[in-house]
Write a protein that holds these residues in place. Structure first.
Motif: not given
Ligand code: ADP
Length: 326
Positions: A82, A85-86, A114, A118
């Motif tokens: 995560p 991906r941020q 994903y 998100e």
């Protein structure tokens, strides 16, 4: 109508012939419809490290015929977290890129799924893989070219197999899918294909030996899909050496040459159609879909369905191969 103004394009995972034709199509169709288009280099890795360039129509000139991907490709562990991906999302925001087109295989589209969920980011996927292992589409970008490459290689190996009266196991790619092996075997007139889809049901090698697969012929060629389930060409050859020492057996692993080369007309056409359809999808506010082609029509396949790993092999073709190899 959508309020998307820009599209970032990236290629990710294993390269496939036709990816360039797809990049060209998304870029040109995007600019045609008034979008700003950005090329993102080295897949998700380059997205995180900000390797981004605005594309004009000239950036994609003279690439439709080239194998590989001008955007390069990479694998990126960081994107599987995560936090990674941020970072990727922050980079997109900095460039005001408000949608993505991801060209890649099962892994790349899993990542896209994903990412889209998100951040509520519109993402459209294009199936770019030689393995043809994405569900909901009859074919994938690169598959036809790889199949033709396999056919040409097997034609050449057959000369040696026949001259020396040998049994050849030729290993082809496919990553747990037997499409390349099965259709490559039919196209090259091979005696059999050993594929993961049915390896757990029957001992295909034992069956071949039992049926006397050389019969009146003085050579035999068997295509084997690379996969722990089939045992690969080396594993099968070892079994033959141990259990049937009378056979003069050889192995050829086609390897990376299957990925390269100029895309066939078929791959260039589907890549062009799918690329243009990706832009249409964004214009229509479709998101989290992979563009597919079924019965020659463009279809929109939800990521969740495309990556399910349940694309069925056509068993009739297996039967055709059996009937024609007597
Ligand atoms: P392919 O797209 O050809 O199947 P990979 O499986 O190597 O290739 O996936 C390419 C990239 O997609 C990975 O390096 C990773 O960045 C991303 N990816 C793959 N699986 C996931 C996942 N489960 N979650 C997030 N990203 C993923």
């Amino acid at each position: 109508m959508s309020n998307i103004k820009s599209i970032g394009i990236l290629t990710s995972g294993g390269d496939a012939p036709g990816m360039n034709a797809a990049i060209r199509a998304v870029t040109r169709a995007g600019i045609y419809s008034g979008f700003k288009v950005y090329g993102i280099y080295r897949g998700y890795k380059g997205l995180i490290t900000d390797e981004i360039e605005e594309f004009s129509t000239q950036n994609v000139s003279n690439i439709i015929q080239r194998g590989g991907t001008i955007l390069k490709t990479a694998r990126c562990k960081e994107f599987e977290t995560p936090e990674g991906r941020q970072c990727a999302y922050d980079v997109l925001k900095r460039h005001n890129i408000d949608s993505l087109c991801v060209i890649g295989g099962d892994g790349s589209l899993t990542g896209a799924r994903y990412f889209a969920n998100e951040f509520q980011l519109p993402i459209v996927g294009l199936p770019g893989t030689i393995d043809n292992d994405l569900a909901g589409t009859d074919t994938t970008i690169g598959y036809d070219t790889a199949l033709n490459t396999i056919m040409e290689c097997v034609d050449k190996i057959r000369d040696t197999a026949t001259s020396h009266e040998r049994l050849f196991f030729i290993e082809v790619m496919g990553r747990d899918a037997g499409f390349l092996a099965l259709n490559g075997a039919i196209a090259s007139g091979a005696e059999a294909a050993i594929i993961p889809e049915i390896s757990t049901e029957v001992d295909q090698l034992a069956e071949l030996i039992k049926n006397g697969f050389r019969k009146s012929k003085n050579s035999s060629i068997v295509l084997v899909a690379e996969s722990p389930v089939t045992g690969g060409a080396m594993g099968l050859a070892q079994r033959v050496k141990d259990e049937y020492p009378n056979y003069d057996v050889r192995v050829s692993i086609l390897g990376h040459l299957q990925r390269g080369g100029s895309p066939t007309a078929h791959d260039r056409i589907i890549a062009s159609r799918m690329g243009a359809a990706a832009v249409d999808a964004l214009l229509d506010d479709q998101r989290n879909v992979m563009i597919g082609i079924r019965n020659d029509e463009i279809v929109y396949v939800p990521f969740s369905k495309a990556i399910k790993k349940d694309k069925p092999i056509n068993r009739d073709r297996l039967e055709t191969l059996r009937r024609l190899s007597i």
